[in-house]
Design an enzyme around this catalytic site. Structure first.
Site, short mmCIF file in Angstrom:
data_model
loop_
_atom_site.label_atom_id
_atom_site.label_comp_id
_atom_site.label_asym_id
_atom_site.label_seq_id
_atom_site.Cartn_x
_atom_site.Cartn_y
_atom_site.Cartn_z
CG ASP A 119 -7.30 16.86 -14.72
OD1 ASP A 119 -6.57 16.33 -15.83
OD2 ASP A 119 -8.26 16.41 -14.34
CE LYS A 176 -10.81 9.12 -19.15
NZ LYS A 176 -10.86 9.06 -17.82
NE ARG A 197 -2.92 0.60 3.49
CZ ARG A 197 -2.31 0.97 4.47
NH1 ARG A 197 -1.50 1.76 4.86
NH2 ARG A 197 -2.43 -0.16 5.71
CE1 TYR A 220 -15.23 13.16 -16.26
CE2 TYR A 220 -14.15 12.96 -14.00
CZ TYR A 220 -14.63 12.36 -14.95
OH TYR A 220 -15.33 11.01 -14.67
C1 LIG Z 1 -9.91 15.39 -17.18
C2 LIG Z 1 -10.38 14.41 -16.35
N1 LIG Z 1 -9.71 14.35 -15.12
C3 LIG Z 1 -10.12 13.34 -14.28
C4 LIG Z 1 -10.51 12.33 -14.70
C5 LIG Z 1 -10.97 11.09 -13.66
O1 LIG Z 1 -10.05 9.96 -13.85
P1 LIG Z 1 -10.76 8.58 -13.59
O2 LIG Z 1 -11.86 8.06 -14.67
O3 LIG Z 1 -9.40 7.76 -14.03
O4 LIG Z 1 -11.06 8.19 -12.29
C6 LIG Z 1 -11.17 12.18 -15.89
C7 LIG Z 1 -12.17 10.89 -16.34
O5 LIG Z 1 -12.85 10.83 -17.07
C8 LIG Z 1 -11.08 13.16 -16.95
O6 LIG Z 1 -11.31 13.24 -18.14
#
Ligand SMILES: Cc1ncc(COP(=O)(O)O)c(C=O)c1O
Length: 335
Positions: A170, A195, A46, A98
């Site tokens: 992000d 992604k 962990r 998001y």
């Molecule tokens: C820009 C962005 N940030 C964060 C996330 C969240 O990531 P996860 O789906 O891997 O939890 C996403 C997911 O779709 C995203 O497109």
């Protein structure tokens, strides 16, 4: 070193003990101690696992950061960094964010006394006007999801630092191949590794990368080991494997996106195309000052909602599915 070379070789490149040039998958929960109060450096997966450690060190290098933590999803990573804030803090967010991040802030963390406020972060002056004495963070996506707005990382970092706040970016849409926010002044970078970093739609993962600041690294270390949303060894290995082809994949995806954007602009039923690689995009100049590519995501408007819905039913090579960055995901829908 060329960034694509770094992607292929990773942090260590091979394992010292055996010379294995593919990082072994240490599929173990725990590590035997040589004796009382002795450790090999690895105690419990962990907290630290050698496969994940190689992945984290590789991503820290790719982003020009000091430390990286690999999580079991992008949302787990975002949840961990939101725990840096305490009751009474005010955090500014890109208004075009998001949906999962907005949900986590609005419905979960707002219950713990943190105030979130949305602002168009593509307008740095607007951000300045919304800063309060208790503002401790600015959280942006650039390009934003889904309107592809571009925010000025350097200016927002300066605004944040003047207020003793941190700038979090992000960077999921561009990946460290195209944009390295820490080198532009950001404090933390966060990713949905699911992604572009993964690129094959077979792992859900997330990352935080920090600049060299003990005031951030120490609390994040504590949150990481205490909460335990760490990425497993096999998923870490798949991510290491994916990152070897990151540059090749995202360069090609960006070239395809530009071609599709040009094609869409010529279609009479398309009323607007949002892609920062198009010279008519309002963020075009800024995008090319702070990033080396425009990414594979674009959005567009058509003449009616009915047409948009009909189009989704007729897609062939592109799948109508959640997520992005791997094979055939057309649109990033809230989930
Ligand atoms: C820009 C962005 N940030 C964060 C996330 C969240 O990531 P996860 O789906 O891997 O939890 C996403 C997911 O779709 C995203 O497109």
């Amino acid at each position: 070193m060329e960034k694509t070379t770094l992607q292929v070789h990773g942090h260590q490149g091979y394992e010292e003990r055996t010379g294995a040039i593919s990082q072994p998958i240490y599929q173990t929960a725990t590590f035997r101690h040589p004796g009382f109060q002795q450790s090999t450096g690895y105690d419990y997966s962990r907290v630290l696992n050698p496969t994940r450690e190689e992945l984290e060190k590789t991503l820290a290098l790719l982003d020009g950061g000091r430390r990286c933590w690999a999580f079991s999803s992008g949302m787990a990573a975002i949840g961990a960094l939101l725990k840096l804030f305490v009751p009474g803090d005010h955090v500014l967010l890109s208004e075009d964010l998001y949906g999962g991040t907005a949900r986590l802030c609005n419905q979960v963390y707002s219950r713990y006394g943190i105030t979130f406020e949305y602002v168009d972060t593509a307008e740095a002056e607007l951000v300045r006007q919304h800063i309060r004495p208790e503002t401790r963070g600015i959280f942006i996506e650039t390009p934003s999801n889904p309107m592809m707005k571009i925010s000025d990382i350097r200016s927002l970092a300066a605004l944040a630092h003047a207020q003793h706040a941190i700038l979090i970016v992000d960077n999921t849409f561009l990946s460290p191949h195209f944009q390295q926010p820490l080198t532009l002044g950001a404090d933390l970078v966060v990713y949905s590794g699911t992604k572009y970093l993964c690129g094959h739609n077979d792992v859900v993962a997330g990352f935080i990368v920090s600049r060299d600041l003990p005031a951030l690294i120490e609390p994040l270390d504590l949150i990481y080991k205490s909460e335990g949303a760490s990425l497993g060894p096999f998923d870490s290995w798949l991510m290491l494997r994916s990152i070897k082809t990151l540059g090749l994949r995202v360069e090609r995806q960006a070239a395809n996106a530009l071609e599709i954007a040009h094609w869409l602009q010529r279609q009479p039923a398309v009323t607007q195309v949002y892609y920062p690689g198009l010279p008519g995009h309002p963020g075009f100049a800024l995008q090319h000052r702070q990033a080396t590519g425009d990414g594979g995501m674009l959005s567009f408007k058509v003449t009616s909602a009915a047409l948009a819905q009909a189009m989704l039913g007729r897609l062939q090579l592109i799948y109508f599915a959640e997520s992005l960055g791997g094979r055939g995901n057309p649109a990033h829908l809230s989930h």
